[in-house]
Design a protein around this motif. Sequence first.
Motif, PDB file in Angstrom:
ATOM      1  N   GLY A  26       0.687  -1.174  -0.145  1.00 41.08           N
ATOM      2  CA  GLY A  26      -0.057  -0.132  -0.092  1.00 41.08           C
ATOM      3  C   GLY A  26       0.935   1.254   0.156  1.00 41.08           C
ATOM      4  O   GLY A  26       0.550   2.259   0.684  1.00 41.08           O
ATOM      5  N   THR A  27       2.162   1.274  -0.437  1.00 41.56           N
ATOM      6  CA  THR A  27       2.830   2.125  -0.525  1.00 41.56           C
ATOM      7  C   THR A  27       2.396   3.394  -1.268  1.00 41.56           C
ATOM      8  O   THR A  27       2.463   4.656  -0.746  1.00 41.56           O
ATOM      9  CB  THR A  27       4.374   1.794  -1.268  1.00 41.56           C
ATOM     10  N   HIS A  28       1.879   3.191  -2.517  1.00 46.91           N
ATOM     11  CA  HIS A  28       1.284   4.406  -3.498  1.00 46.91           C
ATOM     12  C   HIS A  28       0.356   5.201  -2.461  1.00 46.91           C
ATOM     13  O   HIS A  28      -0.088   6.654  -2.416  1.00 46.91           O
ATOM     14  CB  HIS A  28       0.941   3.933  -4.664  1.00 46.91           C
ATOM     15  N   TRP A  29      -0.695   4.428  -1.828  1.00 46.75           N
ATOM     16  CA  TRP A  29      -1.875   4.893  -1.142  1.00 46.75           C
ATOM     17  C   TRP A  29      -1.370   5.819   0.036  1.00 46.75           C
ATOM     18  O   TRP A  29      -1.625   6.986   0.049  1.00 46.75           O
ATOM     19  CB  TRP A  29      -2.593   3.702  -0.724  1.00 46.75           C
ATOM     20  N   VAL A  34       0.129 -12.360  -3.349  1.00 46.36           N
ATOM     21  CA  VAL A  34      -0.822 -12.423  -4.565  1.00 46.36           C
ATOM     22  C   VAL A  34      -0.499 -11.069  -5.257  1.00 46.36           C
ATOM     23  O   VAL A  34      -0.371 -11.258  -6.536  1.00 46.36           O
ATOM     24  CB  VAL A  34      -2.368 -12.571  -4.211  1.00 46.36           C
ATOM     25  N   SER A  35      -0.374  -9.964  -4.601  1.00 46.04           N
ATOM     26  CA  SER A  35      -0.156  -8.533  -5.084  1.00 46.04           C
ATOM     27  C   SER A  35       0.933  -8.741  -6.057  1.00 46.04           C
ATOM     28  O   SER A  35       1.217  -8.047  -6.942  1.00 46.04           O
ATOM     29  CB  SER A  35      -0.494  -7.665  -4.370  1.00 46.04           C
ATOM     30  N   PHE A  36       2.116  -9.010  -5.265  1.00 50.07           N
ATOM     31  CA  PHE A  36       3.394  -9.310  -5.771  1.00 50.07           C
ATOM     32  C   PHE A  36       3.736  -9.952  -6.987  1.00 50.07           C
ATOM     33  O   PHE A  36       4.274  -9.804  -8.140  1.00 50.07           O
ATOM     34  CB  PHE A  36       4.458  -9.636  -4.822  1.00 50.07           C
ATOM     35  N   ARG A  72      -4.574  -2.417  -8.531  1.00 46.86           N
ATOM     36  CA  ARG A  72      -5.231  -3.828  -9.185  1.00 46.86           C
ATOM     37  C   ARG A  72      -6.564  -4.046  -8.719  1.00 46.86           C
ATOM     38  O   ARG A  72      -7.326  -3.942  -9.400  1.00 46.86           O
ATOM     39  CB  ARG A  72      -4.207  -4.815  -9.015  1.00 46.86           C
ATOM     40  N   LYS A  73      -6.470  -4.289  -7.280  1.00 49.24           N
ATOM     41  CA  LYS A  73      -7.836  -4.692  -6.853  1.00 49.24           C
ATOM     42  C   LYS A  73      -8.350  -4.065  -5.697  1.00 49.24           C
ATOM     43  O   LYS A  73      -9.494  -3.583  -5.092  1.00 49.24           O
ATOM     44  CB  LYS A  73      -8.147  -6.297  -6.922  1.00 49.24           C
ATOM     45  N   GLY A  74      -7.286  -3.872  -4.703  1.00 55.05           N
ATOM     46  CA  GLY A  74      -7.505  -2.886  -3.363  1.00 55.05           C
ATOM     47  C   GLY A  74      -8.111  -3.622  -2.451  1.00 55.05           C
ATOM     48  O   GLY A  74      -8.962  -2.940  -1.646  1.00 55.05           O
TER      49      GLY A  74
HETATM   50  P1  A3P Z   1      -3.382  -5.162  -4.950  1.00 59.04           P
HETATM   51  O1  A3P Z   1      -2.512  -5.799  -5.898  1.00 59.04           O
HETATM   52  O2  A3P Z   1      -4.009  -6.407  -4.002  1.00 59.04           O
HETATM   53  O3  A3P Z   1      -4.701  -4.618  -5.584  1.00 59.04           O
HETATM   54  P2  A3P Z   1       2.028  -0.792  -3.472  1.00 59.04           P
HETATM   55  O4  A3P Z   1       1.667   0.640  -3.514  1.00 59.04           O
HETATM   56  O5  A3P Z   1       3.054  -0.921  -2.182  1.00 59.04           O
HETATM   57  O6  A3P Z   1       2.769  -1.500  -4.532  1.00 59.04           O
HETATM   58  O7  A3P Z   1       0.664  -1.865  -3.106  1.00 59.04           O
HETATM   59  C1  A3P Z   1       0.003  -1.784  -4.041  1.00 59.04           C
HETATM   60  C2  A3P Z   1      -1.020  -2.189  -3.500  1.00 59.04           C
HETATM   61  O8  A3P Z   1      -2.008  -1.495  -2.730  1.00 59.04           O
HETATM   62  C3  A3P Z   1      -2.178  -2.966  -4.468  1.00 59.04           C
HETATM   63  O9  A3P Z   1      -2.991  -4.164  -3.990  1.00 59.04           O
HETATM   64  C4  A3P Z   1      -3.062  -1.738  -4.659  1.00 59.04           C
HETATM   65  O10 A3P Z   1      -4.287  -2.023  -5.446  1.00 59.04           O
HETATM   66  C5  A3P Z   1      -3.430  -1.284  -3.470  1.00 59.04           C
HETATM   67  N1  A3P Z   1      -4.189  -0.237  -3.407  1.00 59.04           N
HETATM   68  C6  A3P Z   1      -3.545   1.069  -3.868  1.00 59.04           C
HETATM   69  N2  A3P Z   1      -4.148   2.035  -3.660  1.00 59.04           N
HETATM   70  C7  A3P Z   1      -5.218   1.761  -2.818  1.00 59.04           C
HETATM   71  C8  A3P Z   1      -6.178   2.132  -2.072  1.00 59.04           C
HETATM   72  N3  A3P Z   1      -6.584   3.424  -2.240  1.00 59.04           N
HETATM   73  N4  A3P Z   1      -7.122   1.302  -1.631  1.00 59.04           N
HETATM   74  C9  A3P Z   1      -6.821   0.156  -1.221  1.00 59.04           C
HETATM   75  N5  A3P Z   1      -5.815  -0.370  -1.884  1.00 59.04           N
HETATM   76  C10 A3P Z   1      -4.875   0.177  -2.585  1.00 59.04           C
END
Ligand code: A3P
Length: 316
Positions: free
Chosen positions: A78-81, A155-157, A277-279
């Motif tokens: 959830g780094t981007h978030w 799964v996400s990776f 992807r799915k979140g």
């Molecule tokens: P999924 O692949 O399970 O959907 P990172 O930013 O560290 O690469 O993490 C990516 C994961 O965070 C992805 O998971 C992405 O969908 C999820 N993500 C990003 N923004 C989100 C949000 N606003 N709410 C929930 N999940 C989020």
Amino acid sequence: MSESGNVYQADEITDDDVTRFTDDAGNTVEYVEYDGLHQPLYELKLGAVPDFRSNIKRIQGMACRESDVFICAYPKSGTHWVWEITRMLVKGTTEYEKESKETVTNEFHLPKEFDTIPSPRVFNTHLPFRHLPKDIARRKCKMIFIQRNPKDVAVSFFNHTKNFDYLFYNGDWEHYLKLFLSETIFYQGWFQYTKEWEAVIADNPPIDFLTLYYEDLTKDPLAEIAKIGTFLGVPFDNTFVAAIAEKCSFKNLKTANVSKEYSFSSNQQIDVGLMFRKGKVGDWKNWFTVSQSEEFDNVYRNKMKDSNFQYTFSLV
Ligand code: A3P
């Protein structure tokens, strides 16, 4: 860095420097290792990011500012978030950042590239603590450590690995999971990374840490965003927090990022939207078979037996 400004020159690579892991189906991944970190050989040859072997030392020596914030997370947690939320809080805005978070990922750049960024700078990194700037403790920078249940991380990776071909892994989920459990994947293993962070935090260094959980942020974004605001010591009220939560909902953040491209090198653009992807919490149930889940649980119990971290694997 070359004249083009986005291609890095790798250090010399001999065959002895390359570590190869082969899954049960014969798919091979090739890395150059530095102090426990796996960097994809292809990425290095492309000059997409600096060579960890020399850049980690530069990062450790990087000069920090007191206002710097570091978002630290295992990839796909959830780094981007959290980066976008944190940025909005420190800048007092609900405008999205125009640049992608990859432009301020410590290990994707030379530290000097960050010199011209105005304060407060919000970095993000997947590096272990020992590879981060020593100056963090001296400057008392704030650090946010994000965690996510490792089944959803796996799964996400896996999906990330499929979406971004610089990793060159052709195997399917079943075989990827074995690499995940044996910790022979890109960067380093989840178990190793997490245990190291737990030891660092328990050691109580003179640094402000906030540990956040992806699942808590999903369940109660308002409370978690307010927690981040309090930790950062920035002004906020309920209206601002609610506006950030709305702007950073999965759907809205994905839409905002679909238009962002990040140039890893002159040859390689990545579509940042693919990171969203799915979140969901618990998507792992759509991927793991019962026996894969049991195997995972066994490895987890064994490797994490001394850990006090608790994860939420399902919200229902
Ligand atoms: P999924 O692949 O399970 O959907 P990172 O930013 O560290 O690469 O993490 C990516 C994961 O965070 C992805 O998971 C992405 O969908 C999820 N993500 C990003 N923004 C989100 C949000 N606003 N709410 C929930 N999940 C989020």
